[in-house]
Design a protein around this motif. Structure first.
Motif, PDB file in Angstrom:
ATOM      1  N   ASP A 135     118.045  -8.524  28.692  1.00  0.00           N
ATOM      2  CA  ASP A 135     117.757  -7.403  29.595  1.00  0.00           C
ATOM      3  C   ASP A 135     116.418  -7.596  30.291  1.00  0.00           C
ATOM      4  N   PRO A 187     111.064  -2.378  25.818  1.00  0.00           N
ATOM      5  CA  PRO A 187     111.909  -1.210  25.572  1.00  0.00           C
ATOM      6  C   PRO A 187     112.772  -1.378  24.321  1.00  0.00           C
ATOM      7  N   LYS A 190     116.882  -3.177  23.649  1.00  0.00           N
ATOM      8  CA  LYS A 190     117.177  -4.116  24.725  1.00  0.00           C
ATOM      9  C   LYS A 190     116.958  -5.547  24.223  1.00  0.00           C
ATOM     10  N   SER A 257     110.369   3.678  24.270  1.00  0.00           N
ATOM     11  CA  SER A 257     111.588   4.107  24.971  1.00  0.00           C
ATOM     12  C   SER A 257     111.592   3.510  26.384  1.00  0.00           C
ATOM     13  N   GLN A 258     112.761   3.499  27.014  1.00  0.00           N
ATOM     14  CA  GLN A 258     112.878   2.914  28.354  1.00  0.00           C
ATOM     15  C   GLN A 258     111.956   3.649  29.337  1.00  0.00           C
ATOM     16  N   ASP A 262     109.032   1.954  31.497  1.00  0.00           N
ATOM     17  CA  ASP A 262     108.934   2.020  32.960  1.00  0.00           C
ATOM     18  C   ASP A 262     107.547   2.520  33.378  1.00  0.00           C
TER      19      ASP A 262
END
Ligand code: CU
Length: 323
Positions: A135, A187, A190, A257-258, A262
């Protein structure tokens, strides 16, 4: 005579019982910490990736019982020979040599044991090499004596990760000599591909709770992967003797966490995530189908993201003094 032997036997039994109690007691007392070594612990660091779970199973359920049984068996043979066939107990030794069935057995049984171990060992080795579609990719570069991390997919150019100085580590209540000034952030859940290389000498990128260790060799890119299924901070070290400060180039990986990832990418000045490898493959397929007679330049234009990281390679950053 008999009572002396009984006394020795009782003493031996007592020592064994005490050693066993200390061994398992120490293990039970020390509650394993996640992501870092536990003082007083004797077992493997617990892991947060499927590969680590497989490796721990291989060690605890396959290797450890086999080596324990073999060691006890050899010990029993030695004791038997010492007690039964010493000069006093066996004054007239037998004169025969060679016993074909016995020799066949002691050759075949070890071979079968090794084959049994190999089944599990090769399965695990294959799992390590059989990386799922990643990913994201992180490039980790070992320097004397710090790490540099780069995220080509997110356009995060290389940043330096030094050991956190002692006063700062104490202030933040993080483990000194494991915590880093800039962690590597990934993340949760992933598949992360880690490209590992060295800039000066051979280092090694190792994070025990992910079950990974890969040499960082100058002029060569090695690859490993992990998929952490738990949010947290996980520590590792350089695992190749690389110079005087070898012990002071820790690895800190923060699994978040994603959304947090980000936000972290944005804070690092990274752009929107580049197309995933599967999207790139699809683009390449589409380009190949549409441009069977076109010039290769058209195919290059179809995947600018793939060409960009190579074009924007930057010189290695200079490490600020850590201590
Ligand atoms: Cu190193």
């Amino acid at each position: 005579m008999k009572s002396r032997f009984q006394g020795l036997r009782a003493l031996a039994a007592g020592i064994v019982a005490a050693a066993t109690g200390a061994f398992w007691g120490a293990g039970a007392l020390a509650e394993d910490m996640m992501g870092q070594p536990t003082p007083g612990a004797i077992d493997l660091q617990p892991g947060v990736t499927p590969l680590r779970a497989d490796a721990i199973f291989f060690h605890n359920a396959i290797l450890l019982p086999i080596i324990t049984i073999i060691t006890l068996f050899v010990l029993a043979l030695l004791v038997w020979v010492i007690v039964r066939y010493n000069k006093r107990a066996n004054p007239v030794p037998a004169r025969w040599s060679h016993n074909t069935p016995l020799e066949v057995v002691w050759t075949l049984v070890p071979v079968l044991i090794l084959v049994f171990i190999a089944i599990f060992s090769f399965k695990l080795l294959y799992a390590y090499h059989d990386m799922p579609k990643p990913d994201l990719t992180v490039k980790a570069t070992g320097y004397q004596w710090y790490w540099g991390y780069e995220y080509p997919d997110q356009n995060v150019s290389e940043f330096v990760s030094n050991m956190l100085p002692e006063d700062e580590a104490r202030a933040k209540n993080v483990p000194f000599r494991l915590a880093a000034t800039e962690p590597m952030v990934v993340p949760v859940g992933k598949t992360v591909r880690v490209l590992v290389t060295g800039a000066d000498v051979i280092h090694a990128f190792a994070v025990p709770s992910f079950g990974i260790i890969t040499d960082a060799v100058p002029g060569r890119v090695n690859e490993t992967w992990f998929k952490a299924d738990r949010v947290g901070t996980y520590y590792g070290n350089c695992r190749e003797l690389c110079g005087v400060d070898h012990a002071f180039m820790p690895i800190e990986v923060r699994v978040v966490s994603q959304a947090d990832f980000d936000a972290w990418v944005a804070s690092k000045g990274g752009g929107a995530p580049a197309p995933t490898p599967s999207a790139l493959d699809a683009a390449a397929d589409a380009a190949g189908a549409a441009n069977t007679e076109a010039a290769p330049a058209a195919a290059d234009a179809a995947q600018p993201a793939a060409a960009e990281p190579a074009a924007t390679t930057q010189p290695a950053p200079v490490a600020p003094a850590a201590k």
